[in-house]
Motif scaffolding. Structure first.
Motif, PDB file in Angstrom:
ATOM      1  N   ALA A  23     -30.732   3.879 -33.874  1.00  0.00           N
ATOM      2  CA  ALA A  23     -29.593   4.547 -33.252  1.00  0.00           C
ATOM      3  C   ALA A  23     -28.636   5.008 -34.337  1.00  0.00           C
ATOM      4  O   ALA A  23     -28.253   4.229 -35.210  1.00  0.00           O
ATOM      5  N   PRO A  24     -28.226   6.251 -34.346  1.00  0.00           N
ATOM      6  CA  PRO A  24     -27.314   6.736 -35.385  1.00  0.00           C
ATOM      7  C   PRO A  24     -25.920   6.158 -35.191  1.00  0.00           C
ATOM      8  O   PRO A  24     -25.443   5.998 -34.073  1.00  0.00           O
ATOM      9  N   VAL A 260     -29.645  -5.766 -38.758  1.00  0.00           N
ATOM     10  CA  VAL A 260     -28.397  -6.255 -38.164  1.00  0.00           C
ATOM     11  C   VAL A 260     -28.387  -6.045 -36.652  1.00  0.00           C
ATOM     12  O   VAL A 260     -27.858  -6.867 -35.888  1.00  0.00           O
ATOM     13  N   ILE A 261     -28.991  -4.972 -36.174  1.00  0.00           N
ATOM     14  CA  ILE A 261     -29.082  -4.768 -34.727  1.00  0.00           C
ATOM     15  C   ILE A 261     -29.930  -5.879 -34.104  1.00  0.00           C
ATOM     16  O   ILE A 261     -29.594  -6.441 -33.050  1.00  0.00           O
ATOM     17  N   GLY A 262     -31.028  -6.219 -34.786  1.00  0.00           N
ATOM     18  CA  GLY A 262     -31.866  -7.283 -34.265  1.00  0.00           C
ATOM     19  C   GLY A 262     -31.145  -8.618 -34.227  1.00  0.00           C
ATOM     20  O   GLY A 262     -31.283  -9.395 -33.276  1.00  0.00           O
ATOM     21  N   ILE A 263     -30.355  -8.887 -35.258  1.00  0.00           N
ATOM     22  CA  ILE A 263     -29.608 -10.147 -35.297  1.00  0.00           C
ATOM     23  C   ILE A 263     -28.638 -10.231 -34.130  1.00  0.00           C
ATOM     24  O   ILE A 263     -28.592 -11.227 -33.392  1.00  0.00           O
ATOM     25  N   TYR A 274     -22.663  -8.199 -29.048  1.00  0.00           N
ATOM     26  CA  TYR A 274     -22.093  -7.850 -30.347  1.00  0.00           C
ATOM     27  C   TYR A 274     -22.592  -6.465 -30.780  1.00  0.00           C
ATOM     28  O   TYR A 274     -23.794  -6.180 -30.748  1.00  0.00           O
ATOM     29  N   ILE A 275     -21.653  -5.638 -31.187  1.00  0.00           N
ATOM     30  CA  ILE A 275     -21.966  -4.275 -31.641  1.00  0.00           C
ATOM     31  C   ILE A 275     -21.590  -4.173 -33.115  1.00  0.00           C
ATOM     32  O   ILE A 275     -20.419  -4.352 -33.474  1.00  0.00           O
ATOM     33  N   PRO A 276     -22.546  -3.900 -33.995  1.00  0.00           N
ATOM     34  CA  PRO A 276     -22.205  -3.756 -35.411  1.00  0.00           C
ATOM     35  C   PRO A 276     -21.431  -2.460 -35.648  1.00  0.00           C
ATOM     36  O   PRO A 276     -21.654  -1.445 -34.983  1.00  0.00           O
ATOM     37  N   ALA A 277     -20.528  -2.526 -36.590  1.00  0.00           N
ATOM     38  CA  ALA A 277     -19.715  -1.365 -36.931  1.00  0.00           C
ATOM     39  C   ALA A 277     -19.777  -1.134 -38.432  1.00  0.00           C
ATOM     40  O   ALA A 277     -19.528  -2.062 -39.218  1.00  0.00           O
ATOM     41  N   LEU A 278     -20.139   0.083 -38.842  1.00  0.00           N
ATOM     42  CA  LEU A 278     -20.118   0.450 -40.254  1.00  0.00           C
ATOM     43  C   LEU A 278     -18.714   0.886 -40.637  1.00  0.00           C
ATOM     44  O   LEU A 278     -18.016   1.556 -39.858  1.00  0.00           O
ATOM     45  N   ALA A 279     -18.319   0.526 -41.841  1.00  0.00           N
ATOM     46  CA  ALA A 279     -16.969   0.842 -42.302  1.00  0.00           C
ATOM     47  C   ALA A 279     -16.981   2.133 -43.103  1.00  0.00           C
ATOM     48  O   ALA A 279     -17.817   2.327 -43.993  1.00  0.00           O
ATOM     49  N   ASN A 291     -22.859   2.431 -33.109  1.00  0.00           N
ATOM     50  CA  ASN A 291     -24.111   3.050 -32.688  1.00  0.00           C
ATOM     51  C   ASN A 291     -24.305   2.968 -31.181  1.00  0.00           C
ATOM     52  O   ASN A 291     -25.324   3.405 -30.663  1.00  0.00           O
ATOM     53  N   ALA A 292     -23.294   2.401 -30.456  1.00  0.00           N
ATOM     54  CA  ALA A 292     -23.355   2.315 -28.994  1.00  0.00           C
ATOM     55  C   ALA A 292     -21.926   2.259 -28.459  1.00  0.00           C
ATOM     56  O   ALA A 292     -21.046   1.693 -29.110  1.00  0.00           O
TER      57      ALA A 292
END
Length: 728
Positions: A23-24, A260-263, A274-279, A291-292
């Motif tokens: 997912a971008p 990280v998405i899998g984690i 939990y949604i990862p966020a790039l800085a 990405n969501a």
């Protein structure tokens, strides 16, 4: 790697439909304002690559005034995958309150290795729920923080590349083909070289394909993120090499994101996901890319991002492209090509960069330096900051600050631009083609070279610096202008930083090589053994019959010596070509000073050759002077002379020039071939009453006077001044 984490990585790469395609991270989330204080100095987060124990951190949620959803800002310090953090390492604030709008003021505790930030929708027990999740699975969050940090760094490199490629400049159609290789080197990304063979209008779209797979492994950014958790993307990269994993399609960037998405997918609960966020960093502004879309219904979305790790400083390993770098002190903004540290180009971690120059009086001056990925190096801003008129090279060092720590990079030489310094080597003064090396000046200060020769307009020349003080120049003399002498002087104009010629060098025309001096000793003529029915006796031994075998000998003069590698060129004045004899054909050495040459003129020069015959020696491409050999003459072939049995009585007095043409009773008939080679026939050597042969006479018989006392004389057209005799 533990089995649960192995399963997560496998799920990330090979798992269900949700992870089939990466997912971008293109959805803008909320933002934070972050700054770090170290040793009394405060920097925005964009300039901080790593944290240290005791650093102060200010984190403020940068939410709009009309923000309706209430977020709790939570910070957690981590200390290892098997060592859960204590309760006192968790901090929180309610961002919608007056106190919460001031954010969090944190101090990095001793033993902490990472900092994770959470933005969680406000619910009852939100802080305790998150704390329990982190303490219950510290390894998952340690790994997630590492992967988020790595993915954020890789995303920064990718964004810098994409911004450069997307920027269009209609007036510069060749820009992409020029800058893309430099971008790839600077940012450590891979490009599809085939894209650069397409039309300029199609190149950008091609270069933007498969964006996530462009980022290559980078030792410097890996060293920053691997300091805590070890190599995070290694397993994913190994799995990606399998058929199920796409046979190596995935880049480290994709691997980190999938990991990280899998984690986070594995630790969601009924209450939270939990949604990862790039800085994305700009000063103290820390934008979050998702990405969501976040959810405010159960399970509510908790945004997770990471601050730089707590670890020793890793200074960027800047490397020089040129192993002997030098810059021009008079240039306004020279470029210092460098690579080795993509983060220098993609982030602001390296700041206050300069080229620190040591002056002769012991002072130093800092020339500001700006990283430019498109040019592939540091742009040095000289702009008159150096002393005017300095004469000797200056030593300089790349200097900057990496986060809070000053560092020194590679060393560079600053060269002065001075006119009159370039010189042509003594052994290359007559070159007009090929390449030539010039030396003595400052190669870094050369902006262009032109050559001019033969009266033509100046032509740009190809050149390259082979050292700080030498240039290799490709010479190609243009054709001579009409009316101008060929192979005249060649002028090399060398332009300096201002674009005006600083030096002009002149190469003299090539001097003609000195030929070998020889003299004629003797010659011999061998006529064909089968004599013609009516022979011709030549009137001079300098005449050389074309049908004969002609041998002559030469002596080397002025102390010269024959080597056997010489050739002899032989040519007639008119009607033929040039014959070349060598020791393999026609030449023989009698000794070191004497040479014999043998030639059959009619065969070697052609049946039309006649007139003065000459020869010269050629050795090592140098031809000597022509020397005369004699006169080449072509002879008619006389078959028969028919005369009356009783010639008319001879007159009592000598015939006068006006005497009538002999009567038929007084004439003879001469028959043969090639009679046009005869100019005239006479019964006397003085040719008082000649019988002239018309020009170009094609017949086979001519009427001639009856010979007196049996003698007849003739003049040949090839040598009309010499009188020859018909008969023996």
């Amino acid at each position: 790697m533990h089995k649960p984490l192995l399963s997560l990585a496998l799920a990330a790469l090979l798992g269900g439909p949700a992870l089939a395609d990466t997912a971008p991270f293109d959805l803008a989330g909320p933002a934070l304002r972050v700054s770090v204080t170290h040793g009394g100095q405060t920097l925005p987060i964009a300039e901080v690559p790593q944290l240290a124990t005791g650093d102060g951190i200010s984190v403020i949620a940068d939410l709009p005034d009309d923000q309706s959803a209430h977020y709790v800002l939570i910070a957690a310090f981590l200390r290892g995958s098997t060592n859960p953090p204590p309760d006192k390492w968790f901090f929180d604030t309610e961002t919608w309150t007056k106190k919460g709008r001031k954010g969090l003021s944190l101090t990095v505790p001793d033993g902490a290795q990472q900092v994770v930030l959470f933005l969680a929708p406000a619910t009852g027990g939100d802080v305790s729920t998150l704390r329990n999740a982190v303490q219950g699975r510290p390894g998952a969050f340690v790994r997630a923080a590492q992967e988020l940090a790595q993915a954020s760094l890789d995303h920064g490199r990718l964004a810098t590349y994409l911004d450069a490629v997307r920027r269009t400049e209609p007036d510069d159609p060749g820009r992409l083909a020029r800058i893309t290789p430099l971008l790839a080197r600077s940012l450590q990304v891979k490009i599809n070289a085939d894209c650069l063979t397409k039309l300029p209008a199609l190149q950008a779209a091609c270069l933007l394909q498969n964006q996530e797979s462009l980022v290559l492994n980078d030792g410097h950014s890996n060293a920053i993120t691997d300091a805590v958790g070890g190599p995070g993307a290694d397993l994913a990269l190994q799995l990606s090499a399998t058929p199920q994993g796409g046979l190596g399609y995935y880049s480290p960037y994709i691997a980190a994101i999938r990991d990280v998405i899998g984690i986070f997918s594995s630790i969601h609960t009924a209450k939270y996901q939990y949604i990862p966020a790039l800085a994305t960093l700009d000063g103290d502004h820390m934008g979050l890319l998702l990405n969501a879309p976040p959810s405010f219904h159960n399970p509510k979305s908790v945004l997770v991002t990471a601050l730089p790790i707590v670890a020793p400083v890793h200074v960027p390993p800047l490397q020089l492209v040129d192993p002997s770098p030098s810059l021009c002190g008079q240039a306004s903004t020279p470029l210092l090509p460098m690579d080795g540290a993509p983060l220098v180009y993609a982030t602001r971690y390296a700041h206050d960069l300069s080229l620190r120059v040591a002056l002769p009086d012991g002072r130093t001056v800092d020339l500001p330096a700006t990283p430019d990925a498109e040019q592939g190096g540091l742009v040095i801003h000289v702009d008159g900051r150096l002393p005017a008129g300095f004469k000797t090279p200056l030593d300089a060092t790349v200097h900057g600050i990496w986060g809070f720590q000053p560092f020194d990079g590679p060393k560079v030489t600053i060269q002065p631009s001075q006119g009159g310094q370039w010189r042509v080597p003594a052994d290359a003064g007559s070159a007009h083609a090929g390449s030539i090396t010039i030396s003595g000046g400052a190669s870094a200060c050369v902006t262009g070279i032109t050559t001019q020769a033969n009266g033509a307009a100046p032509q740009p020349a190809k050149w390259n610096a082979t050292s700080p003080t030498t240039l290799s120049v490709t010479l190609s003399a243009p054709p001579a202008k009409e009316g101008a002498a060929r192979n005249g002087p060649l002028t090399i104009a060398i332009a300096g930083p201002a674009g005006s010629p600083t030096d002009r060098l002149t190469l003299s025309p090539p001097a003609p090589p000195e030929g070998m001096a020889v003299s004629l000793i003797a010659h011999a003529i061998q006529r064909p053994q089968a004599a013609p029915p009516v022979p011709i006796t030549l009137g001079s031994d300098t005449e050389i019959p074309g049908d004969a075998t002609f041998t002559f000998s030469l002596r080397a003069d002025k102390g010269g010596r024959f080597t056997g590698k010489e050739t002899v060129e032989i040519a007639a004045d008119s009607g033929g070509g040039t014959a070349t004899l060598s020791t393999a054909s026609g030449l023989r050495l009698a000794d070191r000073q004497v040479m014999l040459a043998t030639i059959e003129p009619a065969k070697a020069l052609g049946v039309s050759a006649f007139g003065p015959l000459r020869a010269r020696i050629v050795r090592d491409g140098a031809a000597g002077d022509w020397i005369p050999l004699g006169t080449l003459v072509r002879l008619p072939r006389l078959r028969q002379l028919d005369c009356p049995s009783s010639p008319a009585p001879a007159p009592s007095a000598p015939a006068s020039p006006a005497a009538p043409v002999p009567t038929p009773a007084q004439t003879c008939t001469l028959s043969g071939d090639d009679l046009f080679l005869i100019a005239a026939v006479s019964t006397t050597p003085g040719f008082e009453q000649p019988a002239e042969v018309p020009d170009g006479y094609p017949g086979t018989t001519i009427a001639i006077p009856h010979p007196a006392n049996g003698a007849l004389y003739l003049r040949l057209r090839d040598d009309p001044a010499t009188v020859s005799k018909i008969g023996g």
